[in-house]
Design a protein around this motif. Structure first.
Motif, short mmCIF file in Angstrom:
data_model
loop_
_atom_site.label_atom_id
_atom_site.label_comp_id
_atom_site.label_asym_id
_atom_site.label_seq_id
_atom_site.Cartn_x
_atom_site.Cartn_y
_atom_site.Cartn_z
N SER A 5 0.86 -1.18 0.00
CA SER A 5 0.00 0.00 0.00
C SER A 5 0.89 1.23 0.00
CB SER A 5 -0.93 0.01 1.21
OG SER A 5 -0.21 0.07 2.42
N ILE A 6 0.49 2.23 -0.78
CA ILE A 6 1.29 3.44 -0.95
C ILE A 6 0.37 4.65 -0.80
CG2 ILE A 6 2.84 4.71 -2.49
CD1 ILE A 6 3.22 2.09 -4.07
N ILE A 141 -4.12 -4.04 -9.06
CA ILE A 141 -3.66 -2.73 -8.61
C ILE A 141 -4.87 -1.81 -8.47
CG2 ILE A 141 -3.15 -1.95 -11.00
CD1 ILE A 141 -0.76 -0.39 -9.71
N TRP A 142 -4.90 -1.04 -7.38
CA TRP A 142 -6.04 -0.17 -7.07
C TRP A 142 -5.54 1.27 -6.97
CZ3 TRP A 142 -6.89 -3.13 -1.86
CH2 TRP A 142 -7.04 -4.49 -2.12
N PHE A 143 -6.38 2.20 -7.43
CA PHE A 143 -6.07 3.62 -7.33
C PHE A 143 -7.25 4.35 -6.68
CE2 PHE A 143 -3.52 2.23 -10.95
CZ PHE A 143 -2.29 2.79 -10.65
N SER A 144 -6.94 5.22 -5.74
CA SER A 144 -7.97 6.08 -5.15
C SER A 144 -8.13 7.32 -6.03
CB SER A 144 -7.57 6.51 -3.74
OG SER A 144 -6.54 7.49 -3.80
N TYR A 145 -9.10 8.16 -5.70
CA TYR A 145 -9.15 9.50 -6.27
C TYR A 145 -7.95 10.30 -5.76
CZ TYR A 145 -13.72 9.98 -8.58
OH TYR A 145 -14.77 9.90 -9.46
N MET A 146 -7.48 11.25 -6.57
CA MET A 146 -6.55 12.27 -6.09
C MET A 146 -7.40 13.42 -5.56
SD MET A 146 -3.47 12.44 -8.91
CE MET A 146 -2.45 13.51 -7.90
N ILE A 147 -7.26 13.72 -4.27
CA ILE A 147 -8.09 14.76 -3.67
C ILE A 147 -7.20 15.77 -2.95
CG2 ILE A 147 -10.13 13.31 -3.43
CD1 ILE A 147 -9.36 12.73 -0.58
N PRO A 148 -7.63 17.04 -2.91
CA PRO A 148 -6.82 18.05 -2.22
C PRO A 148 -6.77 17.79 -0.72
CG PRO A 148 -8.37 19.07 -3.73
CD PRO A 148 -8.76 17.63 -3.64
N ASP A 149 -5.66 18.15 -0.11
CA ASP A 149 -5.54 18.04 1.35
C ASP A 149 -6.17 19.29 1.95
OD1 ASP A 149 -4.94 17.45 3.90
OD2 ASP A 149 -2.76 17.50 3.69
N PHE A 187 -3.25 10.82 -2.57
CA PHE A 187 -3.92 9.65 -3.14
C PHE A 187 -3.24 8.38 -2.66
CE2 PHE A 187 -0.53 10.83 -5.97
CZ PHE A 187 -0.07 9.67 -6.56
N MET A 188 -3.94 7.25 -2.86
CA MET A 188 -3.45 5.97 -2.36
C MET A 188 -3.45 4.93 -3.49
SD MET A 188 -5.24 5.82 1.40
CE MET A 188 -4.14 4.52 1.98
N ILE A 189 -2.53 3.98 -3.37
CA ILE A 189 -2.40 2.88 -4.31
C ILE A 189 -2.28 1.58 -3.52
CG2 ILE A 189 -1.00 1.90 -6.19
CD1 ILE A 189 0.14 4.74 -6.64
N GLY A 190 -2.97 0.56 -3.97
CA GLY A 190 -2.84 -0.77 -3.37
C GLY A 190 -2.46 -1.78 -4.44
N ILE A 191 -1.56 -2.70 -4.11
CA ILE A 191 -1.08 -3.68 -5.09
C ILE A 191 -1.05 -5.07 -4.46
CG2 ILE A 191 0.73 -4.29 -6.76
CD1 ILE A 191 1.82 -1.43 -6.40
#
Length: 355
Positions: A5-6, A141-149, A187-191
């Motif tokens: 997870s990233i 592989i999974w990608f979240s939305y890129m969202i502002p902090d 954003f987050m990535i799962g592999i």
């Protein structure tokens, strides 16, 4: 199971990524609702609803697939004609119609893109009202939305930018408007690393390790010329501020979202780094038993606060210094360890002959 997870934190200035519609001569951003945490006059926490620009996980998945396809082609690794010609097709339909001798294992052997990012194919059944056959593979592989902090900094809505271009038919300058935005995105990535190159009978393709290398190299490559929309004149200016990754085995552990927090005193703190380390320790204590030895290896970088994390208990911690080195160290740690599940390898050429 080896799972990665990233969570990443990136500053992007003046982008037109993931435009969703055009109204006349006006191109609009994708807008998403977000809950933000603030403080009232007495220092009490309050929550507000705000609408900010976002970049969809579908968009990130498409960018990754393009980078992965180019790497696979350059290395002469298996790829189907549909994915190979993604530029002409305009995307990745991934052979949506089943052939007579089609199967999940056949497709995994034939195409790294379909192996890693999944697919679904159907076959029309002759006769009225009958359900057709379906084969599908879940993306590894999974990608979240890129969202502002939004908790850490005030954000403005996207700003329309005035442009003109010369129209030959009208022989005059035509007006058009594109929204631009800047934000600190997270954003987050799962592999599911163990699932790459794995067939339905739990056997693995012979080039499994090469496919794993392709995946992590594509993660680096996707932010080097693939990311963004309208790149000819809106090439985004990106700066990776920080990120953290966890390699976990045998249970999945997700790192905390790469957000920072604003204290009552107005100070920003790298919440996601500290929280991930604390959660990892509690996770290890919760799932470890006499039969299971949980492994968590954290790899991070922080160019925003210069945070230094220290190993805690059985959790190994590595400072990667930057984004590219973070991904490289994940790849090397996995391939140089004994974490990957042992499986019988299959020569795809022999398997495809049998089919």
């Amino acid at each position: 199971m080896v799972f990665v997870s990233i969570s990443l934190r990136v500053k992007i200035d003046v982008e037109a990524a993931n435009m969703v519609e055009s109204v006349g001569n006006y191109s609009r951003h994708r807008i998403i609702p977000m809950i933000t945490q603030n403080y009232d006059e007495d220092g009490n926490i309050k929550y507000d609803l705000t609408y900010l620009t976002g970049i969809s996980g579908q968009s990130l998945g498409n960018i990754f697939s393009r980078a992965l396809a180019d790497i696979v082609i350059s290395r002469n690794h298996p790829i189907c004609d549909s994915c190979k010609n993604y530029e002409e097709i305009g995307g990745f339909p991934k052979r949506p119609v089943m052939a007579d001798n089609d199967s999940i294992d056949k497709r995994v052997c034939e195409c790294v893109i379909e192996d890693v990012t999944g697919f679904m194919a159907t076959k029309e059944q002759k006769g009225g009202g009958e359900k057709g056959a379906v084969i599908r593979r879940t993306s590894k592989i999974w990608f979240s939305y890129m969202i502002p902090d939004a908790d850490a900094i005030k954000h403005s809505p996207p700003i329309p930018q005035f442009h003109v271009r010369y129209g030959r038919r009208e022989e005059e300058q035509n007006i058009y408007t594109i929204e631009s935005a800047s934000a600190i995105y997270r954003f987050m990535i799962g592999i599911d690393v163990d699932g790459i190159g794995k067939l339905t009978n739990d056997k693995c393709v012979k080039d499994r390790n090469e496919r794993i290398k392709d995946v992590f190299d594509a993660l680096i490559q996707m932010f080097n010329g693939y990311f963004g929309a309208k790149k000819a004149r809106y090439l985004p200016q990106m700066e990776f501020l920080g990120g953290i990754a966890a390699i976990s085995h045998p249970y999945r552990f997700m790192v905390s979202s790469a957000k920072v927090k604003l204290t009552k005193e107005g100070k920003l703190i790298p919440w996601y780094l500290i929280d991930t380390l604390e959660r990892a320790e509690q996770f290890m204590n919760a799932v470890n038993d006499s039969k299971t030895s949980q492994v968590i290896h954290l790899i991070y970088f922080d160019n925003e606060f210069n945070t230094k994390l220290q190993p805690k208990g059985n959790i190994q911690v590595t400072d990667a210094k930057n984004f590219e080195n973070l991904i490289r160290q994940i790849k090397e740690t996995i391939l140089n360890s004994n974490l990957l599940s042992k499986c019988t390898t299959v020569d795809c050429n022999e398997l495809l002959k049998e089919m």
